[in-house]
Motif scaffolding. Sequence first.
Motif, PDB file in Angstrom:
ATOM      1  N   LYS A   1      -3.350  -0.094  22.518  1.00 43.08           N
ATOM      2  CA  LYS A   1      -3.729   0.586  23.751  1.00 43.08           C
ATOM      3  C   LYS A   1      -3.717   2.079  23.489  1.00 43.08           C
ATOM      4  O   LYS A   1      -2.948   2.552  22.640  1.00 43.08           O
ATOM      5  CB  LYS A   1      -2.728   0.281  24.859  1.00 43.08           C
ATOM      6  N   GLU A   2      -4.534   2.823  24.197  1.00 39.86           N
ATOM      7  CA  GLU A   2      -4.523   4.273  24.062  1.00 39.86           C
ATOM      8  C   GLU A   2      -3.134   4.793  24.396  1.00 39.86           C
ATOM      9  O   GLU A   2      -2.533   4.378  25.385  1.00 39.86           O
ATOM     10  CB  GLU A   2      -5.588   4.907  24.953  1.00 39.86           C
ATOM     11  N   GLY A   3      -2.606   5.645  23.517  1.00 42.96           N
ATOM     12  CA  GLY A   3      -1.272   6.207  23.696  1.00 42.96           C
ATOM     13  C   GLY A   3      -0.178   5.462  22.955  1.00 42.96           C
ATOM     14  O   GLY A   3       0.937   5.965  22.819  1.00 42.96           O
ATOM     15  N   SER A   4      -0.491   4.271  22.437  1.00 40.53           N
ATOM     16  CA  SER A   4       0.530   3.523  21.696  1.00 40.53           C
ATOM     17  C   SER A   4       0.600   3.997  20.242  1.00 40.53           C
ATOM     18  O   SER A   4      -0.333   4.589  19.722  1.00 40.53           O
ATOM     19  CB  SER A   4       0.248   2.023  21.751  1.00 40.53           C
ATOM     20  N   GLU A   5       1.734   3.750  19.609  1.00 38.56           N
ATOM     21  CA  GLU A   5       1.913   4.107  18.196  1.00 38.56           C
ATOM     22  C   GLU A   5       1.330   3.021  17.308  1.00 38.56           C
ATOM     23  O   GLU A   5       1.388   1.837  17.644  1.00 38.56           O
ATOM     24  CB  GLU A   5       3.388   4.292  17.862  1.00 38.56           C
ATOM     25  N   ALA A   6       0.795   3.433  16.177  1.00 33.69           N
ATOM     26  CA  ALA A   6       0.259   2.498  15.193  1.00 33.69           C
ATOM     27  C   ALA A   6       0.277   3.185  13.826  1.00 33.69           C
ATOM     28  O   ALA A   6       0.495   4.394  13.734  1.00 33.69           O
ATOM     29  CB  ALA A   6      -1.161   2.086  15.557  1.00 33.69           C
ATOM     30  N   TYR A   7       0.066   2.419  12.796  1.00 37.16           N
ATOM     31  CA  TYR A   7       0.010   2.932  11.431  1.00 37.16           C
ATOM     32  C   TYR A   7      -1.375   2.684  10.857  1.00 37.16           C
ATOM     33  O   TYR A   7      -1.947   1.611  11.033  1.00 37.16           O
ATOM     34  CB  TYR A   7       1.030   2.224  10.533  1.00 37.16           C
ATOM     35  N   ALA A   8      -1.900   3.672  10.156  1.00 34.87           N
ATOM     36  CA  ALA A   8      -3.095   3.488   9.343  1.00 34.87           C
ATOM     37  C   ALA A   8      -2.583   3.216   7.931  1.00 34.87           C
ATOM     38  O   ALA A   8      -1.932   4.066   7.332  1.00 34.87           O
ATOM     39  CB  ALA A   8      -3.966   4.743   9.357  1.00 34.87           C
TER      40      ALA A   8
ATOM     41  N   ALA B   1       0.843  -1.199   0.000  1.00 33.68           N
ATOM     42  CA  ALA B   1       0.000   0.000   0.000  1.00 33.68           C
ATOM     43  C   ALA B   1       0.878   1.249   0.000  1.00 33.68           C
ATOM     44  O   ALA B   1       1.900   1.299   0.673  1.00 33.68           O
ATOM     45  CB  ALA B   1      -0.915   0.008   1.223  1.00 33.68           C
ATOM     46  N   ARG B   2       0.489   2.250  -0.748  1.00 38.57           N
ATOM     47  CA  ARG B   2       1.288   3.471  -0.858  1.00 38.57           C
ATOM     48  C   ARG B   2       1.009   4.476   0.251  1.00 38.57           C
ATOM     49  O   ARG B   2       1.792   5.375   0.479  1.00 38.57           O
ATOM     50  CB  ARG B   2       1.033   4.130  -2.215  1.00 38.57           C
ATOM     51  N   ASN B   3      -0.105   4.341   0.926  1.00 40.13           N
ATOM     52  CA  ASN B   3      -0.485   5.310   1.948  1.00 40.13           C
ATOM     53  C   ASN B   3      -0.391   4.696   3.332  1.00 40.13           C
ATOM     54  O   ASN B   3      -1.209   3.874   3.719  1.00 40.13           O
ATOM     55  CB  ASN B   3      -1.919   5.811   1.699  1.00 40.13           C
ATOM     56  N   SER B   4       0.622   5.109   4.087  1.00 40.56           N
ATOM     57  CA  SER B   4       0.834   4.625   5.438  1.00 40.56           C
ATOM     58  C   SER B   4       1.011   5.842   6.335  1.00 40.56           C
ATOM     59  O   SER B   4       1.929   6.636   6.144  1.00 40.56           O
ATOM     60  CB  SER B   4       2.073   3.731   5.468  1.00 40.56           C
ATOM     61  N   LEU B   5       0.111   6.014   7.301  1.00 36.63           N
ATOM     62  CA  LEU B   5       0.117   7.184   8.159  1.00 36.63           C
ATOM     63  C   LEU B   5       0.393   6.770   9.605  1.00 36.63           C
ATOM     64  O   LEU B   5      -0.374   6.012  10.199  1.00 36.63           O
ATOM     65  CB  LEU B   5      -1.232   7.900   8.080  1.00 36.63           C
ATOM     66  N   LYS B   6       1.494   7.253  10.161  1.00 39.13           N
ATOM     67  CA  LYS B   6       1.862   6.921  11.536  1.00 39.13           C
ATOM     68  C   LYS B   6       1.122   7.842  12.491  1.00 39.13           C
ATOM     69  O   LYS B   6       0.967   9.034  12.230  1.00 39.13           O
ATOM     70  CB  LYS B   6       3.367   7.086  11.726  1.00 39.13           C
ATOM     71  N   GLY B   7       0.661   7.284  13.612  1.00 45.49           N
ATOM     72  CA  GLY B   7      -0.054   8.095  14.580  1.00 45.49           C
ATOM     73  C   GLY B   7      -0.077   7.469  15.952  1.00 45.49           C
ATOM     74  O   GLY B   7       0.568   6.458  16.217  1.00 45.49           O
TER      75      GLY B   7
ATOM     76  N   ASN C   1     -16.295  -6.319  16.907  1.00 44.23           N
ATOM     77  CA  ASN C   1     -15.380  -5.338  16.313  1.00 44.23           C
ATOM     78  C   ASN C   1     -14.850  -4.355  17.343  1.00 44.23           C
ATOM     79  O   ASN C   1     -15.390  -4.222  18.433  1.00 44.23           O
ATOM     80  CB  ASN C   1     -16.090  -4.556  15.200  1.00 44.23           C
ATOM     81  N   ALA C   2     -13.801  -3.637  16.926  1.00 42.16           N
ATOM     82  CA  ALA C   2     -13.258  -2.540  17.729  1.00 42.16           C
ATOM     83  C   ALA C   2     -13.129  -1.327  16.818  1.00 42.16           C
ATOM     84  O   ALA C   2     -12.701  -1.448  15.664  1.00 42.16           O
ATOM     85  CB  ALA C   2     -11.896  -2.910  18.305  1.00 42.16           C
ATOM     86  N   GLU C   3     -13.530  -0.171  17.323  1.00 41.83           N
ATOM     87  CA  GLU C   3     -13.375   1.088  16.596  1.00 41.83           C
ATOM     88  C   GLU C   3     -12.146   1.783  17.179  1.00 41.83           C
ATOM     89  O   GLU C   3     -12.099   2.065  18.366  1.00 41.83           O
ATOM     90  CB  GLU C   3     -14.617   1.952  16.780  1.00 41.83           C
ATOM     91  N   VAL C   4     -11.157   2.027  16.327  1.00 40.38           N
ATOM     92  CA  VAL C   4      -9.888   2.592  16.777  1.00 40.38           C
ATOM     93  C   VAL C   4      -9.674   3.950  16.116  1.00 40.38           C
ATOM     94  O   VAL C   4      -9.685   4.056  14.891  1.00 40.38           O
ATOM     95  CB  VAL C   4      -8.706   1.650  16.426  1.00 40.38           C
ATOM     96  N   SER C   5      -9.486   4.987  16.938  1.00 44.10           N
ATOM     97  CA  SER C   5      -9.200   6.327  16.433  1.00 44.10           C
ATOM     98  C   SER C   5      -7.715   6.586  16.602  1.00 44.10           C
ATOM     99  O   SER C   5      -7.162   6.430  17.685  1.00 44.10           O
ATOM    100  CB  SER C   5     -10.000   7.379  17.194  1.00 44.10           C
ATOM    101  N   LEU C   6      -7.083   6.995  15.512  1.00 44.64           N
ATOM    102  CA  LEU C   6      -5.650   7.237  15.465  1.00 44.64           C
ATOM    103  C   LEU C   6      -5.417   8.703  15.129  1.00 44.64           C
ATOM    104  O   LEU C   6      -5.930   9.191  14.114  1.00 44.64           O
ATOM    105  CB  LEU C   6      -5.046   6.345  14.371  1.00 44.64           C
TER     106      LEU C   6
ATOM    107  N   SER D   1      -1.741  16.788  14.859  1.00 41.63           N
ATOM    108  CA  SER D   1      -2.437  17.491  15.925  1.00 41.63           C
ATOM    109  C   SER D   1      -3.861  17.847  15.501  1.00 41.63           C
ATOM    110  O   SER D   1      -4.068  18.612  14.561  1.00 41.63           O
ATOM    111  CB  SER D   1      -1.668  18.760  16.298  1.00 41.63           C
ATOM    112  N   GLY D   2      -4.837  17.241  16.160  1.00 40.24           N
ATOM    113  CA  GLY D   2      -6.236  17.511  15.855  1.00 40.24           C
ATOM    114  C   GLY D   2      -6.789  16.768  14.651  1.00 40.24           C
ATOM    115  O   GLY D   2      -7.949  16.944  14.298  1.00 40.24           O
ATOM    116  N   VAL D   3      -5.976  15.937  13.997  1.00 45.64           N
ATOM    117  CA  VAL D   3      -6.428  15.191  12.815  1.00 45.64           C
ATOM    118  C   VAL D   3      -6.447  13.701  13.159  1.00 45.64           C
ATOM    119  O   VAL D   3      -5.423  13.118  13.496  1.00 45.64           O
ATOM    120  CB  VAL D   3      -5.501  15.427  11.599  1.00 45.64           C
ATOM    121  N   GLU D   4      -7.642  13.121  13.082  1.00 50.60           N
ATOM    122  CA  GLU D   4      -7.793  11.711  13.429  1.00 50.60           C
ATOM    123  C   GLU D   4      -8.374  10.919  12.271  1.00 50.60           C
ATOM    124  O   GLU D   4      -9.112  11.454  11.448  1.00 50.60           O
ATOM    125  CB  GLU D   4      -8.704  11.548  14.650  1.00 50.60           C
TER     126      GLU D   4
END
Length: 69
Positions: A50-57, A5-11, A22-27, A31-34
């Motif tokens: 976990k809340e506060g951990s790093e992940a990639y969309a 995939a060409r689009n990988s967003l770290k957050g 299911n789980a709904e995950v907000s990343l 700043s201010g963009v989820e």
Amino acid sequence: MKVSARNSLKGIVKKITVGTVNAEVSLEISSGVEITSIITKSSAEALGLKEGSEAYAVIKASDVILAID
């Protein structure tokens, strides 16, 4: 990590709402963009999210549709 995939967003994981299946995950990707993803509950557990951990969309789409009102 390598993906096709060409689009990988770290957050940072801001919120996780776990349901029966299911789980709904907000990343927060800026700043201010989820971005929010719905994944299986078992996938959220396997990733150890976990809340506060790093992940990639990682976004893989063959079409992006824009609209105006």
